[in-house]
Scaffold this motif. Structure first.
Motif, PDB file in Angstrom:
ATOM      1  N   ALA A 199      -6.100 -17.504  -8.651  1.00  0.00           N
ATOM      2  CA  ALA A 199      -6.712 -16.716  -8.552  1.00  0.00           C
ATOM      3  C   ALA A 199      -6.999 -15.305  -9.417  1.00  0.00           C
ATOM      4  N   ALA A 200      -5.653 -14.686  -8.469  1.00  0.00           N
ATOM      5  CA  ALA A 200      -5.614 -12.903  -9.069  1.00  0.00           C
ATOM      6  C   ALA A 200      -5.510 -12.741 -10.342  1.00  0.00           C
TER       7      ALA A 200
ATOM      8  N   THR B 221     -10.987 -11.012 -15.483  1.00  0.00           N
ATOM      9  CA  THR B 221     -12.462 -10.939 -15.273  1.00  0.00           C
ATOM     10  C   THR B 221     -12.991  -9.130 -15.672  1.00  0.00           C
ATOM     11  N   HIS B 222     -12.717  -8.120 -14.911  1.00  0.00           N
ATOM     12  CA  HIS B 222     -12.714  -6.887 -14.935  1.00  0.00           C
ATOM     13  C   HIS B 222     -12.242  -6.323 -16.292  1.00  0.00           C
ATOM     14  N   GLY B 223     -10.896  -6.824 -16.641  1.00  0.00           N
ATOM     15  CA  GLY B 223      -9.654  -6.478 -17.350  1.00  0.00           C
ATOM     16  C   GLY B 223     -10.039  -6.601 -19.375  1.00  0.00           C
TER      17      GLY B 223
ATOM     18  N   VAL C 158     -12.167 -15.854 -19.493  1.00  0.00           N
ATOM     19  CA  VAL C 158     -11.258 -15.974 -18.365  1.00  0.00           C
ATOM     20  C   VAL C 158     -11.687 -17.409 -17.358  1.00  0.00           C
ATOM     21  N   THR C 159     -12.768 -17.268 -17.641  1.00  0.00           N
ATOM     22  CA  THR C 159     -12.617 -18.803 -16.245  1.00  0.00           C
ATOM     23  C   THR C 159     -12.378 -19.942 -16.702  1.00  0.00           C
ATOM     24  N   VAL C 160     -12.894 -19.979 -18.340  1.00  0.00           N
ATOM     25  CA  VAL C 160     -12.195 -21.225 -18.654  1.00  0.00           C
ATOM     26  C   VAL C 160     -10.437 -21.261 -18.989  1.00  0.00           C
TER      27      VAL C 160
END
Length: 215
Positions: free
Chosen positions: A155-156, A162-164, A191-193
């Motif tokens: 999660a971290a 997602t920002h980076g 990133v989610t995938v």
């Protein structure tokens, strides 16, 4: 920060794809582990990866210190302005997320790298054969404590990346008014995938539901 960050994302992509093999074939996954074991090319790649991670972490602390110095006593002023809503939570907590990721990475290295590549290099024989990556996954995620730790860690990483992701594109000069939103959308999906690939493996082995485990 951006160059090393992109390189680390590419590594995570490879690692995630490699882990997915464990869901379907114990033999296939262990073949990959053997190929990436204590062979000279794997050791060189590991040293290069470690250098990328160290550079990324060092620059994170340097840039954080520079930003705080530049802001002086007004470093929290942005939180009281109308524009504060436009600042991502991850953007304001990248260092904290980075520290959580670092702790998780150390635990991950202990669970896998130390018991596999390092053990093979020094000729040690832990409880499970160092080349049996599948066995190490089963043992690690049979422990509920590690399952929870890995979920928090992933999660971290998700928040961090997602920002980076889009921030790196912007820093490298391949973003702009038109492409900023596009990179943010692409980064969110990618990133989610990517994190789901890791999460599925953790949960599948935790509950014994991987096809390779004959659930």
């Amino acid at each position: 920060m951006s160059v090393t960050g992109v390189a680390l994302i590419l590594f995570l992509t490879f690692h995630g794809c490699m882990n997915m093999v464990a869901l379907f074939s114990e033999e296939g996954y262990n073949m990959i582990c053997e190929f990436l074991g204590a062979n000279w090319y794997a050791v060189v790649a590991t040293l290069g990866l470690a250098a990328l991670a160290v550079i990324h972490i060092v620059y994170a602390f340097i840039l954080t210190a520079q930003n705080r110095t530049a802001r002086g006593d007004n470093r929290y002023e942005v939180a009281t302005t109308v524009k504060a809503g436009k600042v991502e939570w991850a953007s304001k907590n990248m260092l904290v997320l980075g520290i959580i990721i670092l702790i998780g990475m150390l635990i991950h290295l202990w669970n896998f790298w130390y018991n596999m590549m390092f053990a093979e290099l020094v000729g040690a024989m832990p409880a499970i054969d160092p080349t049996d990556g599948f066995g190490w996954i089963k043992v690690t995620f049979s422990n509920p404590v590690f399952v929870v730790i890995y979920i928090i860690w992933l999660a971290a990483i998700w928040f961090h990346l997602t920002h980076g992701f889009w921030s790196a594109m912007q820093t490298l000069g391949v973003s702009g008014k038109i492409w900023l939103k596009r990179w943010q959308c692409i980064g969110m999906i990618y990133v989610t995938v990517l994190m789901l690939m890791f999460l599925v493996v953790v949960l599948a082995f935790a509950f014994g539901c991987a096809p390779s485990l004959s659930c």
